[in-house]
Design a protein around this motif. Sequence first.
Motif, mmCIF file in Angstrom:
data_model
loop_
_atom_site.group_PDB
_atom_site.id
_atom_site.type_symbol
_atom_site.label_atom_id
_atom_site.label_comp_id
_atom_site.label_asym_id
_atom_site.label_seq_id
_atom_site.Cartn_x
_atom_site.Cartn_y
_atom_site.Cartn_z
ATOM 1 N N ASN A 344 0.833 -1.197 0.000
ATOM 2 C CA ASN A 344 0.000 0.000 0.000
ATOM 3 C C ASN A 344 0.870 1.251 0.000
ATOM 4 O O ASN A 344 1.841 1.342 0.762
ATOM 5 N N PHE A 345 0.513 2.196 -0.853
ATOM 6 C CA PHE A 345 1.168 3.510 -0.847
ATOM 7 C C PHE A 345 0.113 4.563 -0.568
ATOM 8 O O PHE A 345 -0.864 4.698 -1.303
ATOM 9 N N THR A 346 0.297 5.302 0.529
ATOM 10 C CA THR A 346 -0.652 6.329 0.954
ATOM 11 C C THR A 346 0.080 7.648 1.138
ATOM 12 O O THR A 346 1.131 7.700 1.785
ATOM 13 N N GLU A 347 -0.477 8.697 0.568
ATOM 14 C CA GLU A 347 0.037 10.043 0.821
ATOM 15 C C GLU A 347 -1.133 10.925 1.218
ATOM 16 O O GLU A 347 -2.266 10.717 0.770
ATOM 17 N N GLY A 348 -0.843 11.900 2.072
ATOM 18 C CA GLY A 348 -1.920 12.752 2.549
ATOM 19 C C GLY A 348 -1.402 13.865 3.427
ATOM 20 O O GLY A 348 -0.199 14.132 3.515
ATOM 21 N N TYR A 367 2.589 13.786 4.337
ATOM 22 C CA TYR A 367 3.288 12.509 4.534
ATOM 23 C C TYR A 367 3.048 11.570 3.362
ATOM 24 O O TYR A 367 2.099 11.708 2.588
ATOM 25 N N ASP A 368 3.949 10.611 3.251
ATOM 26 C CA ASP A 368 3.741 9.466 2.372
ATOM 27 C C ASP A 368 4.241 8.226 3.101
ATOM 28 O O ASP A 368 5.309 8.245 3.725
ATOM 29 N N ASN A 407 8.031 5.477 6.288
ATOM 30 C CA ASN A 407 7.179 6.594 6.694
ATOM 31 C C ASN A 407 7.968 7.892 6.593
ATOM 32 O O ASN A 407 8.954 8.087 7.317
ATOM 33 N N ASN A 408 7.552 8.798 5.700
ATOM 34 C CA ASN A 408 8.219 10.092 5.520
ATOM 35 C C ASN A 408 7.220 11.207 5.769
ATOM 36 O O ASN A 408 6.146 11.236 5.154
ATOM 37 N N ARG A 409 7.586 12.149 6.658
ATOM 38 C CA ARG A 409 6.684 13.237 7.028
ATOM 39 C C ARG A 409 7.404 14.579 7.013
ATOM 40 O O ARG A 409 8.520 14.692 7.524
ATOM 41 N N ARG A 894 -6.637 13.751 5.577
ATOM 42 C CA ARG A 894 -7.133 13.334 4.268
ATOM 43 C C ARG A 894 -6.038 12.555 3.558
ATOM 44 O O ARG A 894 -4.890 13.017 3.470
ATOM 45 N N ASN A 895 -6.393 11.382 3.027
ATOM 46 C CA ASN A 895 -5.456 10.520 2.312
ATOM 47 C C ASN A 895 -5.914 10.320 0.871
ATOM 48 O O ASN A 895 -7.101 10.485 0.552
ATOM 49 N N ASN A 896 -4.951 9.962 0.023
ATOM 50 C CA ASN A 896 -5.287 9.712 -1.379
ATOM 51 C C ASN A 896 -6.055 8.406 -1.529
ATOM 52 O O ASN A 896 -5.931 7.476 -0.733
#
Length: 917
Positions: A344-348, A367-368, A407-409, A894-896
């Motif tokens: 899973n790839f999530t950015e938001g 973050y992503d 995890n990058n923020r 909010r996430n993509n």
Amino acid sequence: MEHHRYLIFLIATLFFVGLGSIGAKAQTEPRQIQGFVVDTAGTRLKGVTIRLTSTRDTITVISSNAGYYRFKDIRGLDIRLSYSMLGHQIVNRTLSSKNLFSFIVMPNVVLRPQSSLIEGVYVLKTIPVVYAGDTVQYNMDAFTFRSNSLLEEALKQLPGIQVSRDGTVYAQGKPISSVQVDGRKFFGGDVLTATRNLPADFIKSIQILNYRNELSADKRFTTEEPEKILNIVLKEDRKRISFGQLTAGVGTRERYIGSAGINRFDDGQEFSLVGSINNTNTSLFSFGSPTGMGEREKSLFDVNDFVDPTDGLNNIRSLGFSFSDNLAENTQFNANYSFTRKKNFTEGNSILHSDYLRNRISNEENYDITNDDNFHRLRAELKHRFQNQDVLEIKPVFSYSRVYVWNNRKRQVNNNRITNRGTYQDSSYQRNPNLDIDMLYAKSFQKPGRKLLGSVSLNFNSQRKLEDVLDRYVSVDSTPIDPIHSLFEQRYFIQQRNGTDGVRASVSFVEPFSAYSTLEFLYNYELTDMTTQRIVEDKLKSEELGYFFYVDSLGVNYNYRFRNSRMGLNYLYTPHKTFRANIGFAVQPVKLSSFLPREDMQYTYENVNLVPTAGFKWRLNEETDWSVDYVGKNNQPNLLHIIPIRDNSNSQNIIVGNPELKAEFSNRISTTLRKFVTSRGQYFETNFAYNYVANKIVSDKTAISGSTIQETTFKNTDGYYDIKWYYLFNTPLFNENVQLDISGNTDYYNNLSYVNDQRNTTRQFIYSQSAQLRYSWSDYFESMFNANYLLNNASYTWPYTTKITGHSLLASAATKSYLGEHVTLGAEMSQRFNSGYASSFMNINPTIINAYLEFSFLHNKQALLRLQGFDLLDQNKNMGTYSEYIGNDVYEARNNRLGRYFMVTLNMRLQKYPKKR
């Protein structure tokens, strides 16, 4: 003397006759039979003569103006019904003795004109429903389905049953958790396997069961609601089937889906092998669903929002098999294995506001996150019944997961005139093997009602985690005339091992001491051991010194033990089948102990809980029942709460465990009322529950003066409670082609927390109201309309009284048209209106439109070609929103998500069924 002899003979004769009548009464319980009589146009007939005969009854009634008739207090077997009316054919009906229930609704009987002689019973689309205790039975022969319809399509026509777009089945508002065929689990109980593969015309009846495992030594003292289980009764000539499927699909934006499976069911023996791959968020193990659509939330109140609730973009691969067979006449065995890899790839972005006196700490993040999860699960079950009717069950479950997380923020934290801007990076690798073994032995006795049950559960869990954390930011203090700039940077490498071993044992003995009363003696024992070892290396310091430098204050060597035993007594009173009451009492000694070898420190907490339980269930009449239950339960703290370290790996949010925490104790009382009106096809249910928790574990948060740092620990407090109420109502409108479902719920939470050592109360009120209207017209058209309103109100008392009220209104519609035998056209739309939330991105009003065209071909419609457009307005990608109000925190994110794409799929059903006899 002769006179006395005759008198004794007469008394003895009357005595034995009385015994015979009592015995006969005990053998047969009174039954009620009702139904309607109609003509060939569906008009209900007045004045029809219905004659009932049985081994003990001969009764005649006349149908009412509405064509309704009813027989009460039927006690005989081999029931036969005869329907007659001048100018119409006579119709006869026989009820088998082995299928008799206390309350029977007959299918509509059609009387045809006398011009032609056709014997038998003709059933229209009125559903014959049998309500017997905790079971609702639907007779599938009363339906007219499209040719080759699957079970999923048929279930949508049953009153009180809803099917969501991901295949989740709801019965009377509760999700179906498992599927059985003829009383045995079907492919591990997987709902989709049954509903999307079994043809509807192979099924004799559908039963909805409220199921609690009777072979459970702890069934009296539980807060869990009974499971909803779907039991499918196959027709006698349809108990051997083989089926499989192949699905392949491609779409725009690099979307794809593929799956293959083979399944065999042979009168109880089963085998299944299935694999799938997709990046469309499709539910796993769907056994051939060609839709390619996303997984939906498991909530009845939001079942027709066509937003895909899965955050991020997923690449999923899965493989699994299931096997079940009778190893011997009295030995059943089943096993299943599954492997899933989900990347899973999530950015938001998110906003967190924490309010304190005279200051607010705000944390805004972009973050992503990449998550690569590999999960294996192997499950087996062995059940053996001995010749003396004793039962042995063994259920081992082994699972193994391997997870990689990146995890990058980028974040900005503000507190009055202090601002931090920087990055937070966290990469980790985690392994987690787990083994659970459940064993149960049930001793059988010749005396009816006597039971001896013993069970043992073992759990072995291990976790190894390696984590690399980099926290870097620039701090600007604008308080002085010349702002002060400073750089903060830390990099930790964390090695952690956690182990949790547990054992639970239970013994229950049930002894009847009268015709109506039983007494149960119960003993439970639970032991949990947790160990944690943690080593933290300061990598920046190691580079500076040239050797490994470990931070002693963050290292952990910690042992924790939770011991709990319970001795209970439960009294069950059942004077007749319409009433059951129980009252129980248990003593529960609890001991929590923990040990820090490095500091040679011991923490101990001991307490004795008194646990009363009580409840009753009352069948008010054949269609109405009412129940009330009370039970207490212990909840122990988890590792995060009690681990006694100051964890500052996240420099802005420091966590400190509290090893002196006590276990929570919850008290729950609930009441449920259910009402069936089978003559009208209506169902109503409502439930009210109150839950109070003593020694509630809550957060205790403090703001570090002159900084943006917050520190959180935990403590026990009293005063938490929640109140929940829901209702649901289902009824046909005008006729059986129009179904109305209304449901609503109200939840109130009195949450507690501490902020800067001040007690804070957060009161949250959630109200939801939903209505759904379903309409079907012959075999050509069906549609659904849905409306849902949600109110979310939260208020907290510290540092000042604050209220936040969010509103959400959903309106949706879906329609499906059958253009001939091979073409299906469908469309669906949902519109949501949001307002009242703190962040602008929460107050959006998305419009989701999906459409599809299906073309079936080949023999028996075994091939299905589908062209679909998902999210035609491309608004689903903005809907990954989340809000939470806890203590003095307001968190919104909010996430993509998946946006608009088009897809073509081809599905081949490979089926081999027995020939009709």
